[in-house]
Scaffold this motif. Structure first.
Motif, short mmCIF file in Angstrom:
data_model
loop_
_atom_site.label_atom_id
_atom_site.label_comp_id
_atom_site.label_asym_id
_atom_site.label_seq_id
_atom_site.Cartn_x
_atom_site.Cartn_y
_atom_site.Cartn_z
N HIS A 151 -6.33 8.76 34.81
CA HIS A 151 -6.12 10.15 34.31
C HIS A 151 -4.77 10.53 34.68
O HIS A 151 -4.11 10.70 35.69
CB HIS A 151 -7.14 11.19 35.06
N TRP A 152 -4.09 10.63 33.33
CA TRP A 152 -2.51 11.32 33.36
C TRP A 152 -2.72 12.74 33.01
O TRP A 152 -3.89 13.02 32.24
CB TRP A 152 -1.73 10.86 32.50
N PRO A 153 -1.92 13.69 32.88
CA PRO A 153 -0.75 13.85 33.69
C PRO A 153 -0.80 15.20 34.82
O PRO A 153 0.01 15.02 35.76
CB PRO A 153 0.51 14.09 32.73
N TYR A 154 -1.96 15.67 34.64
CA TYR A 154 -2.40 16.70 35.56
C TYR A 154 -3.90 16.94 35.58
O TYR A 154 -4.55 16.32 34.74
CB TYR A 154 -1.96 18.24 35.00
N ASP A 155 -4.25 17.65 36.36
CA ASP A 155 -5.76 18.13 36.32
C ASP A 155 -6.02 19.43 36.73
O ASP A 155 -4.93 20.28 37.24
CB ASP A 155 -6.63 17.28 37.11
N THR A 156 -7.14 19.95 36.70
CA THR A 156 -7.72 21.24 37.38
C THR A 156 -7.25 21.63 38.46
O THR A 156 -6.60 22.63 39.05
CB THR A 156 -9.16 21.73 36.82
N TRP A 157 -7.25 20.54 39.51
CA TRP A 157 -7.03 20.86 40.88
C TRP A 157 -5.35 21.04 40.95
O TRP A 157 -4.87 21.73 41.61
CB TRP A 157 -7.29 19.55 41.50
#
Length: 417
Positions: A151-157
């Motif tokens: 998973h790139w480049p950001y996430d909800t966390w």
């Protein structure tokens, strides 16, 4: 899948091949004889996120292929492009078609959390690779993690962490959420809630709106004011976020001491709002074209390909970064071996440090989370801007080791203590 989608896929594949095979007859012959790596770019080509992900991301993937010099290394690469229409059944159907009949090895982008989560079981079953550069749900590296996905480049966390901590520090301790009714929005609200409450803040209410189709958010803003919130957090994206920010300005929320917070927003959103409306709005992005010399150099190389008037954001940059790192693993393993075993490719990508002009040096954790710094940006005042895309100024940096959810807290079965 409509007839238009395979046609688009073929056109893009031919374009990528033309770049890869340029450089001499011997190189061209080697590339034609080699097995072909096929990348399926599954994205939004017609909906609310078509500029945030969409065609520009595919252009960045092709730039990575060119910069890697795949043809010179004897690796033939094709990119197929298709529209998931934000429907999990459509998205999964396209992926099945690609795997079963299109000899696709890697799925890229998938700018929808619901489709990205559905892809997990499919890539595990078929032993393919899923490099997600468009969806936001932190579950992709949490309870829904798998050995075939990165998973790139950001996430909800990461975005909740960057934005919430900043607002809490400056007194934003009573939060009201306006949340899109699908996996991304719910995940964003849940992650932000945990960070707000851990920081001593309080969630005073939330309103869930249908997606897509909502344009009037006034009733939700009225609720936020009635609950005496001092932060209204928009757990949505694209046109929904734009409408929320515009209507918050029309309702005078800032004058009433209520700060609008776009938990996921992109440079395209700031440009669409205009600096007169957006000035002072903070957003978290892990890439900005004007961050440093390397990001500017990448953008200059990309510009001749950008015929759609867009500019790269962190999702687009991630498509470049992920494709480049994937091709490094393919080169290390060999094309035939990489095509035969997606899990082995992902394992190689986790072993190898990442390095590119978009994100600098980084790494991929055991749970599939790509690690790099996160940046907090503020929209400039109109007088501070020197050009149409000179929109943001840096106001904070979260180091890579603090930017993403701690490895042991996600619930990923791949993580061993």
């Amino acid at each position: 899948m409509t007839t238009r989608q395979p046609e688009i896929g073929r056109r893009l594949a031919l374009g990528a091949g033309a770049v890869l095979l340029a450089g001499g007859g011997a190189t061209r012959a080697r590339a034609q004889q080699a097995p072909t790596i096929r990348i399926g770019f599954l994205t939004d080509l017609s909906g609310p996120y078509k500029d945030i992900t969409g065609e520009t991301g595919a252009i960045c993937a092709r730039q990575a292929i060119a910069d890697f010099g795949a043809a010179e290394k004897g690796i033939n690469v094709e990119v197929l492009l298709s529209d998931h229409q934000h429907r999990p059944d459509v998205g999964v159907g396209i992926m099945r078609e690609w795997f079963d009949r299109g000899d696709v090895d890697m799925i890229l982008d998938v700018g929808s959390s619901a489709i990205a989560l559905a892809a997990g079981g499919l890539v595990t079953e078929r032993n393919k690779v899923h490099l997600n550069t468009g969806a936001a749900s932190s579950d992709l590296t949490g309870r829904s993690c798998n050995a075939n996905t990165i998973h790139w480049p950001y996430d909800t966390w990461s975005n909740a962490n960057s934005t919430a901590r900043s607002l809490l520090t400056s007194g934003g301790n009573r939060w009201f959420f306006v949340t899109a009714d699908y996996a991304f929005g719910k995940s964003m609200q849940a992650d932000a809630t945990r960070i707000v409450e851990a920081g001593g803040g309080q969630v005073v209410g939330a309103a869930v709106h249908p997606f897509p189709g909502t344009t009037d958010f006034s009733s939700y803003l009225v609720q936020a004011r009635a609950r005496r919130a001092n932060v209204v957090a928009f757990a949505n994206a694209g046109a929904d976020t734009l409408n929320c920010v515009k209507q918050a300005a029309e309702f005078g929320l800032a004058r009433a001491g209520i700060r609008p917070a776009a938990l996921v927003a992109f440079i395209q959103d700031i440009k669409a709002l205009g600096l007169e409306t957006a000035q002072g709005l903070t957003i978290s992005e892990s890439f900005y074209w004007d961050l440093n010399d390397r990001t500017r150099a990448f953008t200059e190389r990309l510009k001749p390909r950008l015929t759609n008037g867009n500019m790269p954001n962190m999702d687009h940059a991630a498509a470049y970064s992920a494709t480049l790192h994937y091709l490094k693993a393919v080169a290390e393993l060999g094309v035939a071996r990489a095509k035969a075993d997606g899990r082995e490719v992902v394992a190689a990508m986790k072993r190898m440090p990442t390095e590119d002009d978009c994100f600098g040096r980084g790494s991929v954790r055991a749970d599939g989370r790509k690690i790099h710094p996160m940046y907090l940006w503020e929209a400039k005042k109109p007088a501070e801007s020197t050009g149409p895309w000179d929109l943001l100024k840096l106001v904070g940096t979260t180091p890579a080791e603090q930017a993403f959810r701690p490895l042991t807290e996600g619930g990923c079965a791949l993580v061993t203590n």
